[in-house]
Design an enzyme around this catalytic site. Structure first.
Site, mmCIF file in Angstrom:
data_model
loop_
_atom_site.group_PDB
_atom_site.id
_atom_site.type_symbol
_atom_site.label_atom_id
_atom_site.label_comp_id
_atom_site.label_asym_id
_atom_site.label_seq_id
_atom_site.Cartn_x
_atom_site.Cartn_y
_atom_site.Cartn_z
ATOM 1 N N SER A 296 -74.610 7.468 -96.924
ATOM 2 C CA SER A 296 -75.565 7.225 -95.834
ATOM 3 C C SER A 296 -75.232 8.115 -94.643
ATOM 4 O O SER A 296 -74.391 7.755 -93.830
ATOM 5 C CB SER A 296 -75.499 5.748 -95.416
ATOM 6 O OG SER A 296 -74.138 5.340 -95.270
ATOM 7 N N LYS B 262 -63.036 9.730 -100.518
ATOM 8 C CA LYS B 262 -64.082 10.731 -100.785
ATOM 9 C C LYS B 262 -64.122 11.784 -99.682
ATOM 10 O O LYS B 262 -64.563 12.922 -99.917
ATOM 11 C CB LYS B 262 -65.440 10.044 -100.974
ATOM 12 C CG LYS B 262 -65.899 9.171 -99.815
ATOM 13 C CD LYS B 262 -66.645 9.929 -98.746
ATOM 14 C CE LYS B 262 -66.939 9.029 -97.568
ATOM 15 N NZ LYS B 262 -67.604 9.748 -96.446
ATOM 16 N N SER C 72 -72.380 16.862 -94.033
ATOM 17 C CA SER C 72 -71.004 16.402 -94.159
ATOM 18 C C SER C 72 -70.044 17.213 -93.296
ATOM 19 O O SER C 72 -69.845 18.415 -93.525
ATOM 20 C CB SER C 72 -70.567 16.470 -95.623
ATOM 21 O OG SER C 72 -69.178 16.255 -95.745
#
Length: 333
Positions: free
Chosen positions: A134, A187, A250
């Site tokens: 998200s 992650k 990201s």
């Protein structure tokens, strides 16, 4: 319901916009004096440009809204979670649910963030975590997304599910808090690695290799520490891994790309200009893996680059020339 979101970065703002849109009386707290007034004047948060703030959203530099909130969301960087909850704790109602929306592991203790919250609450409330694939930019603009709400208290997880659910934001529940939080933190390390691979121009096949073997490492450590293997195949594991390793949004991947292109770690982090959680999580992953006796070659490679100054080419060569292995090792399942 009255809800306070602590942390006016991009993610905290996106969640506050979502909650206000769901009809909740929502306050968004900023730690920096005067920042809320500047955001109000602009009509949007510069950390989340292009997302208009609803007029009913309360912007504040004071923690007073916490006093009568039925739910408190902590959306600060991981390193600020303890201090933020410590400041809020005296104001909290008895039994309130405090939700960690941060993704990381506390640096000095290697604790997951719900554990940090529970320590600071001292039994006054219930801790939960909201995690999954998200990005703030997408959630804030109303693009479809989904997360998982986890708590050791099923009622708390279901409350988080109820308040966040919308036609554009699905929420599932899970009781494996440790697995959900480890997936969310680790992650980020793997996204840094995939960014390095992209920056070096190693190609899509190399990135897929890193993601897949990195997923194995995440699950291996999670199971060793008490999590459930299947959690890592869910939204907070595989789901968040995919989006963080591949998305232009990201920060961890962007930082890795810069390192892969030759920037120093410090230069890359400075150029990203916001918290790179994978940097801190790489140290915690290293410490947890050593403590649990778990092999994590991809995450350990990130640690060597970030903290020991090894070259990205050297660690890439080492990964590709390791001894032959079986893909599936059932000894840890």
């Amino acid at each position: 319901m009255k809800i306070t979101v602590l942390g006016a970065g991009g993610w905290g703002t996106a969640l506050a916009v979502l909650l206000a849109g769901n009809g909740h009386q929502t306050a968004l707290w900023s730690h920096a004096p005067g920042r809320s007034a500047r955001i109000r004047l602009a009509g949007e948060n510069p950390r989340l440009p292009g997302v208009p703030l609803p007029p009913e959203l309360e912007l504040t530099d004071s923690m007073e809204p916490v006093r009568d909130s039925g739910l408190v969301v902590v959306a600060t960087p991981s390193y600020a979670v303890r201090e933020t909850v410590r400041r809020a704790a005296p104001l909290l109602q008895e039994g309130v649910v405090v939700v960690s929306a941060a993704k990381g592991i506390e640096k000095d203790t290697s604790l997951c963030l719900t554990q940090v919250i529970e320590e600071e609450l001292g039994g006054r409330g219930k801790a939960a975590v909201l995690s999954g694939p998200s990005h703030a930019e997408e959630v804030g603009s109303g693009a479809p997304a989904g997360c998982v709400a986890a708590s050791r208290d099923q009622g708390a997880a279901e409350l988080v599910q109820d308040v966040f659910m919308s036609p554009r934001f699905r929420v599932y529940t899970n009781s494996d808090v440790l697995g959900v939080e480890l997936g969310a933190a680790l992650k980020n390390v793997l996204a840094l690695c995939c960014g390095v691979s992209d920056g070096m121009g190693l190609g899509d096949s190399a990135k897929a290799l890193l993601m897949t073997r990195g997923m194995t490492e995440m699950a291996r450590l999670g199971v060793a520490l008490g999590g459930r293997k299947e959690t890592f195949a869910g939204l907070s594991g595989m789901g968040d891994l995919i989006v963080t390793c591949t998305s232009i949004h990201s920060r961890n991947r962007r930082c890795g790309i810069l390192i892969g292109q030759g920037r120093s770690v410090r230069e890359a982090m400075r150029e990203v200009g916001a918290t790179v959680e994978g940097y801190y999580a790489a140290l915690s992953a290293h410490q947890l893996a050593e403590k649990a006796g778990v092999e994590m070659p991809v995450c350990q490679s990130a640690y060597r680059v970030l903290y020991e100054g090894e070259s990205v080419q050297a660690v890439a060569d080492r990964l590709m020339t390791r001894n032959r292995k079986r893909e599936v090792d059932e000894s840890w399942i």
